[in-house]
Design an enzyme around this catalytic site. Structure first.
Site, PDB file in Angstrom:
ATOM      1  N   SER A 111      11.041 -21.054   0.326  1.00 34.32           N
ATOM      2  CA  SER A 111      10.593 -19.877   1.076  1.00 34.32           C
ATOM      3  C   SER A 111       9.734 -18.971   0.211  1.00 34.32           C
ATOM      4  O   SER A 111      10.138 -18.603  -0.890  1.00 34.32           O
ATOM      5  CB  SER A 111      11.768 -19.027   1.551  1.00 34.32           C
ATOM      6  OG  SER A 111      12.896 -19.789   1.785  1.00 34.32           O
TER       7      SER A 111
ATOM      8  N   MET B  52      20.944 -22.731   1.220  1.00 36.90           N
ATOM      9  CA  MET B  52      21.087 -23.658   2.348  1.00 36.90           C
ATOM     10  C   MET B  52      20.211 -24.906   2.202  1.00 36.90           C
ATOM     11  O   MET B  52      19.891 -25.562   3.198  1.00 36.90           O
ATOM     12  CB  MET B  52      20.723 -22.932   3.648  1.00 36.90           C
ATOM     13  CG  MET B  52      21.500 -21.643   3.880  1.00 36.90           C
ATOM     14  SD  MET B  52      20.950 -20.796   5.367  1.00 36.90           S
ATOM     15  CE  MET B  52      21.716 -19.173   5.130  1.00 36.90           C
ATOM     16  N   SER B  53      19.815 -25.223   0.982  1.00 30.61           N
ATOM     17  CA  SER B  53      18.915 -26.386   0.801  1.00 30.61           C
ATOM     18  C   SER B  53      19.215 -27.049  -0.533  1.00 30.61           C
ATOM     19  O   SER B  53      20.294 -26.892  -1.094  1.00 30.61           O
ATOM     20  CB  SER B  53      17.459 -25.916   0.830  1.00 30.61           C
ATOM     21  OG  SER B  53      17.160 -25.126  -0.312  1.00 30.61           O
TER      22      SER B  53
ATOM     23  N   HIS C 270      15.755 -28.420   6.749  1.00 29.71           N
ATOM     24  CA  HIS C 270      17.116 -27.977   6.452  1.00 29.71           C
ATOM     25  C   HIS C 270      18.079 -28.562   7.481  1.00 29.71           C
ATOM     26  O   HIS C 270      17.725 -28.722   8.649  1.00 29.71           O
ATOM     27  CB  HIS C 270      17.218 -26.456   6.540  1.00 29.71           C
ATOM     28  CG  HIS C 270      16.249 -25.716   5.673  1.00 29.71           C
ATOM     29  ND1 HIS C 270      14.959 -25.460   6.065  1.00 29.71           N
ATOM     30  CD2 HIS C 270      16.399 -25.163   4.446  1.00 29.71           C
ATOM     31  CE1 HIS C 270      14.343 -24.785   5.100  1.00 29.71           C
ATOM     32  NE2 HIS C 270      15.186 -24.593   4.113  1.00 29.71           N
TER      33      HIS C 270
ATOM     34  N   ASN D  50      18.602 -11.950  -3.246  1.00 28.27           N
ATOM     35  CA  ASN D  50      19.566 -10.923  -2.800  1.00 28.27           C
ATOM     36  C   ASN D  50      20.887 -11.172  -3.504  1.00 28.27           C
ATOM     37  O   ASN D  50      21.136 -12.275  -3.987  1.00 28.27           O
ATOM     38  CB  ASN D  50      19.769 -11.030  -1.275  1.00 28.27           C
ATOM     39  CG  ASN D  50      20.207 -12.429  -0.858  1.00 28.27           C
ATOM     40  OD1 ASN D  50      19.396 -13.361  -0.808  1.00 28.27           O
ATOM     41  ND2 ASN D  50      21.486 -12.591  -0.595  1.00 28.27           N
TER      42      ASN D  50
ATOM     43  N   ALA E  56      15.043 -20.188  -2.307  1.00 32.15           N
ATOM     44  CA  ALA E  56      15.541 -18.820  -2.350  1.00 32.15           C
ATOM     45  C   ALA E  56      17.053 -18.910  -2.272  1.00 32.15           C
ATOM     46  O   ALA E  56      17.585 -19.744  -1.534  1.00 32.15           O
ATOM     47  CB  ALA E  56      15.003 -18.025  -1.169  1.00 32.15           C
TER      48      ALA E  56
ATOM     49  N   TYR F 159      20.441 -26.961   8.810  1.00 32.82           N
ATOM     50  CA  TYR F 159      20.740 -25.971   9.865  1.00 32.82           C
ATOM     51  C   TYR F 159      19.721 -25.980  10.997  1.00 32.82           C
ATOM     52  O   TYR F 159      19.966 -25.449  12.065  1.00 32.82           O
ATOM     53  CB  TYR F 159      20.878 -24.553   9.290  1.00 32.82           C
ATOM     54  CG  TYR F 159      19.625 -23.962   8.667  1.00 32.82           C
ATOM     55  CD1 TYR F 159      18.559 -23.537   9.454  1.00 32.82           C
ATOM     56  CD2 TYR F 159      19.519 -23.834   7.292  1.00 32.82           C
ATOM     57  CE1 TYR F 159      17.413 -23.008   8.882  1.00 32.82           C
ATOM     58  CE2 TYR F 159      18.383 -23.303   6.706  1.00 32.82           C
ATOM     59  CZ  TYR F 159      17.335 -22.890   7.506  1.00 32.82           C
ATOM     60  OH  TYR F 159      16.201 -22.385   6.942  1.00 32.82           O
ATOM     61  N   GLU F 160      18.565 -26.612  10.761  1.00 31.20           N
ATOM     62  CA  GLU F 160      17.588 -26.728  11.850  1.00 31.20           C
ATOM     63  C   GLU F 160      18.014 -27.802  12.852  1.00 31.20           C
ATOM     64  O   GLU F 160      17.394 -27.928  13.905  1.00 31.20           O
ATOM     65  CB  GLU F 160      16.204 -27.075  11.282  1.00 31.20           C
ATOM     66  CG  GLU F 160      15.624 -25.981  10.412  1.00 31.20           C
ATOM     67  CD  GLU F 160      14.335 -26.414   9.745  1.00 31.20           C
ATOM     68  OE1 GLU F 160      13.269 -26.279  10.378  1.00 31.20           O
ATOM     69  OE2 GLU F 160      14.372 -26.883   8.600  1.00 31.20           O
TER      70      GLU F 160
ATOM     71  N   HIS G  53       7.742 -21.461   6.598  1.00 30.81           N
ATOM     72  CA  HIS G  53       7.700 -22.831   6.086  1.00 30.81           C
ATOM     73  C   HIS G  53       6.625 -23.565   6.881  1.00 30.81           C
ATOM     74  O   HIS G  53       6.858 -24.018   7.989  1.00 30.81           O
ATOM     75  CB  HIS G  53       9.039 -23.548   6.294  1.00 30.81           C
ATOM     76  CG  HIS G  53      10.156 -23.031   5.438  1.00 30.81           C
ATOM     77  ND1 HIS G  53      10.605 -23.685   4.322  1.00 30.81           N
ATOM     78  CD2 HIS G  53      10.896 -21.919   5.528  1.00 30.81           C
ATOM     79  CE1 HIS G  53      11.583 -22.990   3.759  1.00 30.81           C
ATOM     80  NE2 HIS G  53      11.783 -21.910   4.484  1.00 30.81           N
TER      81      HIS G  53
ATOM     82  N   HIS H  97      17.164 -11.564   6.509  1.00 28.04           N
ATOM     83  CA  HIS H  97      16.124 -12.536   6.174  1.00 28.04           C
ATOM     84  C   HIS H  97      14.904 -11.799   5.612  1.00 28.04           C
ATOM     85  O   HIS H  97      14.234 -12.283   4.702  1.00 28.04           O
ATOM     86  CB  HIS H  97      15.742 -13.349   7.412  1.00 28.04           C
ATOM     87  CG  HIS H  97      14.690 -14.393   7.146  1.00 28.04           C
ATOM     88  ND1 HIS H  97      14.838 -15.408   6.219  1.00 28.04           N
ATOM     89  CD2 HIS H  97      13.456 -14.569   7.684  1.00 28.04           C
ATOM     90  CE1 HIS H  97      13.751 -16.158   6.202  1.00 28.04           C
ATOM     91  NE2 HIS H  97      12.888 -15.676   7.075  1.00 28.04           N
TER      92      HIS H  97
HETATM   93  N1  HPA Z   1      22.892 -17.245   1.196  1.00 28.52           N
HETATM   94  C1  HPA Z   1      22.377 -18.436   1.576  1.00 28.52           C
HETATM   95  N2  HPA Z   1      21.102 -18.723   1.502  1.00 28.52           N
HETATM   96  C2  HPA Z   1      20.273 -17.798   0.996  1.00 28.52           C
HETATM   97  C3  HPA Z   1      20.731 -16.538   0.587  1.00 28.52           C
HETATM   98  C4  HPA Z   1      22.117 -16.244   0.684  1.00 28.52           C
HETATM   99  O1  HPA Z   1      22.607 -15.153   0.331  1.00 28.52           O
HETATM  100  N3  HPA Z   1      19.641 -15.853   0.144  1.00 28.52           N
HETATM  101  C5  HPA Z   1      18.572 -16.680   0.277  1.00 28.52           C
HETATM  102  N4  HPA Z   1      18.946 -17.854   0.799  1.00 28.52           N
END
Ligand code: HPA
Length: 273
Positions: A29, A210-211, A82, A234, A112, A84-85, A60, A246
């Site tokens: 990302s 998540m990847s 991903h 974050n 990320a 989750y998609e 993306h 996000h």
């Molecule tokens: N959790 C999961 N995936 C992420 C996060 C998070 O805090 N930040 C960026 N991708």
């Protein structure tokens, strides 16, 4: 069609249209525009590549590039798939197997991630030195593709030691803060709960995302050398008294872009294959 035929059909297309490469980089990302550093670039949208799913996440773009960078042939994925998609992991990892078929030797995975380690700060980069798979899924489940690797691949050195040492050297030279730690994969798409983050920390995670883990597993199975770098966008859920968004992830990712690019430049330049 067998899975092997599906992989080879995609690989044949990529070889014809884009050519091959020795290094591949998956741009996470916010990093997609790094593909612009390639010279003499060729590009194919994922939807033109037989068998490739289409990326559905904003930010993306979904394009595969090849080109030259510091005298090297480099392939870049702008956008990834991903779980989750809704894609099966065979789709998520198809591009990695295509890379292996094309002779790619080293793979740089970027993403990320949320910082679980409270000593880390948003905007910093983290070199992944190991992973924890909290997803309950594995991309190698099912018939083993012997052409790529063994049924029970070793994961005790999933992330290549020499490439990690190189990344640390580049970071030091370039004055980039590069943390090191364990990346934990959660399925998403919701962010984790504070309780899940406390659990992950107790169990040894420094970052969550998540990847990257399914791609790592398939790459290691195929004998690729893997380097993983997270941009900590974050603090993970519950660490600060504020909700996750996000937008925060995207904004902090953008701020770290310059140091991320310098790190990638130095690693590609210094890589011995
Ligand atoms: N959790 C999961 N995936 C992420 C996060 C998070 O805090 N930040 C960026 N991708």
């Amino acid at each position: 069609m067998s899975e092997m035929e599906r992989i080879d059909r995609a690989a044949d297309y990529v070889r014809d249209v884009l050519g091959t490469a020795e290094i591949a980089i998956v741009l996470g990302s916010g990093l997609g525009d790094y593909a612009e550093v390639l010279t003499d670039a060729q590009v194919a949208p994922y939807h033109d590549i037989p068998g490739f799913p289409e990326s559905t996440v904003p930010g993306h773009a979904g394009e595969l590039y090849t080109g030259n960078l510091y005298g090297r042939r480099v392939m870049m994925m702008r956008g990834r798939f991903h779980s989750y998609e809704g894609y099966p992991l065979s789709d998520v990892t198809l591009p990695i197997r295509v890379m292996a078929r094309l002779g790619v030797k080293a793979l740089i995975l970027t993403n990320a991630a949320g910082a679980v380690n409270t000593g880390f700060a948003p905007g910093e980069l983290m070199l992944i030195d190991d992973y924890i798979n909290f997803s309950g899924q594995n991309p190698l489940r099912g018939e083993n593709l012997e052409a790529f690797g063994p049924r029970f691949p070793d994961m005790s050195r999933a992330y290549d030691r020499e490439l990690r040492a190189l990344a640390l050297d580049v970071a030091e030279r370039e004055n980039i803060t590069l943390r090191q730690g364990v990346y934990a994969w959660f399925n998403g798409p919701c962010y984790e709960t504070p309780a899940e983050i406390r659990m992950a920390r107790v169990l040894g995670a420094d970052a969550v995302g998540m990847s990257t883990v399914p791609e790592t597993i398939v790459a290691v199975h195929s004998g690729l050398r893997v380097l993983g770098v997270s941009c900590l966008t974050n603090m993970a859920a519950g660490i600060l008294d504020q909700p996750l968004s996000h937008q925060e992830v995207v904004e902090t990712g953008a701020k770290a872009r310059a140091s991320f690019r310098r790190l990638l430049d130095g690693v590609v330049q210094g890589m011995e294959l």
